[in-house]
Scaffold this motif. Structure first.
Motif, mmCIF file in Angstrom:
data_model
loop_
_atom_site.group_PDB
_atom_site.id
_atom_site.type_symbol
_atom_site.label_atom_id
_atom_site.label_comp_id
_atom_site.label_asym_id
_atom_site.label_seq_id
_atom_site.Cartn_x
_atom_site.Cartn_y
_atom_site.Cartn_z
ATOM 1 N N GLY A 148 0.826 -1.202 0.000
ATOM 2 C CA GLY A 148 0.000 0.000 0.000
ATOM 3 C C GLY A 148 0.859 1.250 0.000
ATOM 4 N N LYS A 149 2.116 1.081 0.343
ATOM 5 C CA LYS A 149 3.088 2.178 0.297
ATOM 6 C C LYS A 149 4.485 1.562 0.237
ATOM 7 C CE LYS A 149 3.397 2.660 5.289
ATOM 8 N NZ LYS A 149 2.638 3.027 6.431
ATOM 9 N N ASP A 150 5.493 2.382 0.040
ATOM 10 C CA ASP A 150 6.862 1.867 -0.035
ATOM 11 C C ASP A 150 7.242 1.168 1.266
ATOM 12 O OD1 ASP A 150 7.095 2.897 -2.530
ATOM 13 O OD2 ASP A 150 8.229 4.679 -1.941
ATOM 14 N N GLY A 151 8.067 0.121 1.133
ATOM 15 C CA GLY A 151 8.560 -0.546 2.332
ATOM 16 C C GLY A 151 7.833 -1.822 2.673
ATOM 17 N N GLY A 152 6.807 -2.185 1.891
ATOM 18 C CA GLY A 152 6.153 -3.463 2.102
ATOM 19 C C GLY A 152 4.856 -3.379 2.880
ATOM 20 N N PHE A 153 4.294 -4.556 3.177
ATOM 21 C CA PHE A 153 3.008 -4.620 3.875
ATOM 22 C C PHE A 153 3.059 -5.683 4.967
ATOM 23 C CE2 PHE A 153 2.749 -7.859 0.619
ATOM 24 C CZ PHE A 153 2.215 -8.930 1.312
ATOM 25 N N LYS A 154 2.178 -5.503 5.953
ATOM 26 C CA LYS A 154 1.941 -6.523 6.988
ATOM 27 C C LYS A 154 0.434 -6.613 7.179
ATOM 28 C CE LYS A 154 6.158 -6.218 9.825
ATOM 29 N NZ LYS A 154 6.641 -6.155 11.239
ATOM 30 N N VAL A 155 -0.112 -7.810 7.021
ATOM 31 C CA VAL A 155 -1.558 -7.997 7.126
ATOM 32 C C VAL A 155 -1.862 -9.219 8.000
ATOM 33 C CG1 VAL A 155 -3.703 -8.468 5.869
ATOM 34 C CG2 VAL A 155 -2.012 -6.921 4.875
ATOM 35 N N ILE A 156 -2.706 -9.021 9.018
ATOM 36 C CA ILE A 156 -3.191 -10.120 9.852
ATOM 37 C C ILE A 156 -4.255 -10.888 9.067
ATOM 38 C CG2 ILE A 156 -4.433 -10.677 11.990
ATOM 39 C CD1 ILE A 156 -3.286 -7.916 13.059
ATOM 40 N N VAL A 157 -4.187 -12.218 9.119
ATOM 41 C CA VAL A 157 -5.134 -13.059 8.375
ATOM 42 C C VAL A 157 -5.829 -14.015 9.348
ATOM 43 C CG1 VAL A 157 -5.409 -14.729 6.503
ATOM 44 C CG2 VAL A 157 -3.635 -12.957 6.335
ATOM 45 N N VAL A 158 -7.163 -13.943 9.410
ATOM 46 C CA VAL A 158 -7.938 -14.814 10.289
ATOM 47 C C VAL A 158 -8.808 -15.744 9.445
ATOM 48 C CG1 VAL A 158 -9.415 -14.943 12.326
ATOM 49 C CG2 VAL A 158 -8.082 -12.859 11.898
ATOM 50 N N LEU A 159 -8.703 -17.042 9.713
ATOM 51 C CA LEU A 159 -9.460 -18.064 8.980
ATOM 52 C C LEU A 159 -9.856 -19.182 9.937
ATOM 53 C CD1 LEU A 159 -7.181 -18.136 5.837
ATOM 54 C CD2 LEU A 159 -9.668 -17.881 5.724
ATOM 55 N N PRO A 160 -10.819 -20.025 9.547
ATOM 56 C CA PRO A 160 -11.138 -21.175 10.385
ATOM 57 C C PRO A 160 -9.902 -22.053 10.589
ATOM 58 C CG PRO A 160 -12.837 -20.891 8.739
ATOM 59 C CD PRO A 160 -11.739 -19.938 8.396
ATOM 60 N N LYS A 161 -9.796 -22.618 11.777
ATOM 61 C CA LYS A 161 -8.610 -23.394 12.140
ATOM 62 C C LYS A 161 -8.341 -24.506 11.129
ATOM 63 C CE LYS A 161 -6.451 -24.083 16.556
ATOM 64 N NZ LYS A 161 -5.718 -22.836 16.317
ATOM 65 N N GLY A 162 -7.085 -24.637 10.719
ATOM 66 C CA GLY A 162 -6.700 -25.684 9.777
ATOM 67 C C GLY A 162 -6.597 -25.225 8.332
ATOM 68 N N THR A 163 -7.175 -24.072 8.023
ATOM 69 C CA THR A 163 -7.137 -23.564 6.645
ATOM 70 C C THR A 163 -5.692 -23.311 6.198
ATOM 71 O OG1 THR A 163 -9.295 -22.523 6.908
ATOM 72 C CG2 THR A 163 -7.915 -21.670 5.143
ATOM 73 N N ASN A 164 -5.410 -23.594 4.942
ATOM 74 C CA ASN A 164 -4.092 -23.361 4.326
ATOM 75 C C ASN A 164 -2.990 -24.269 4.876
ATOM 76 O OD1 ASN A 164 -5.039 -21.375 2.596
ATOM 77 N ND2 ASN A 164 -4.516 -19.690 3.962
#
Length: 211
Positions: A148-164
């Motif tokens: 979203g801007k220079d320097g990269g991104f950090k995003v919290i991801v919430v999903l049902p347990k076991g996903t991915n």
């Protein structure tokens, strides 16, 4: 080399078919803990469940209010990324909480063709400021966030347990099984992504979108 996509704010009316902004949840503790997570300079890192994040009081509130009390995992996706590379979907919503400004490229599962190809020209890009809580609906195609801007991104991801998490390969029962890439993760890769080397189904047509 294609031109960059038009990026609209996540508050734009056009986002409503893909997801919504959630108000009222206190995620300050999660955002604070994200400061200690790694930020690769030229790649992305994805952690499905992070013990520190899952120990935060917000975990219970997110589970209850956004997943109706179902068990969840809270992890993150961090890095530097400007390309689409693939689309994935789950059988449920995904919650994204940007700890830094981030851009999400999204599309609709309903636009996937009968042969499981998908034209990337149907996708749209949305900018989300740090601290927003975003629900992406189950039918929303998405993949790693973009800077979203220079320097990269950090995003919290919430999903049902076991996903991915890893899933055993099986003989396909239904045609969609060929897209199953991990638990609760159906994926269609772009030919330029290199994900075919990991066994991904390659079915994205058109440009490997850039923001």
């Amino acid at each position: 080399m294609g031109s960059s996509m038009k990026v609209r704010p996540i508050t734009d009316e056009a986002f409503k078919k893909y997801g919504r902004l959630v108000e009222g949840l206190n995620v300050d503790g999660l955002l604070e803990k994200m400061k200690d997570t790694p930020l690769p300079e030229d790649s992305t890192v994805y952690v499905a469940g992070d013990e520190d994040l899952e120990a935060d009081p917000a975990c219970g509130a997110v589970s209850r209010s956004l997943f109706g009390g179902m068990p969840v995992q809270i992890g993150y996706c961090n890095g530097n990324n400007h390309k689409l590379n693939a689309v994935e979907y789950h059988r449920n919503s995904e919650i994204n909480i940007p700890a830094t400004d981030a851009v999400f490229i999204v599309g609709m599962q309903q636009d996937i063709e009968d042969d499981f190809t998908y034209d990337t020209s149907k996708m749209e890009a949305f900018y989300a400021p740090a601290g927003s809580v975003i629900e992406l609906y189950a039918t929303t195609l998405h993949y790693a966030p973009c800077n979203g801007k220079d320097g990269g991104f950090k995003v919290i991801v919430v999903l049902p347990k076991g996903t991915n998490t890893d899933i055993e390969a099986c003989e396909p029962m239904v045609r969609e099984d060929r897209l199953l890439f991990a638990r609760n993760k159906w994926l269609i890769a772009h030919p330029e992504s290199g994900l075919d080397a990991d066994g991904a189904f390659t079915g994205l047509k058109g440009e490997n979108l850039t923001v």
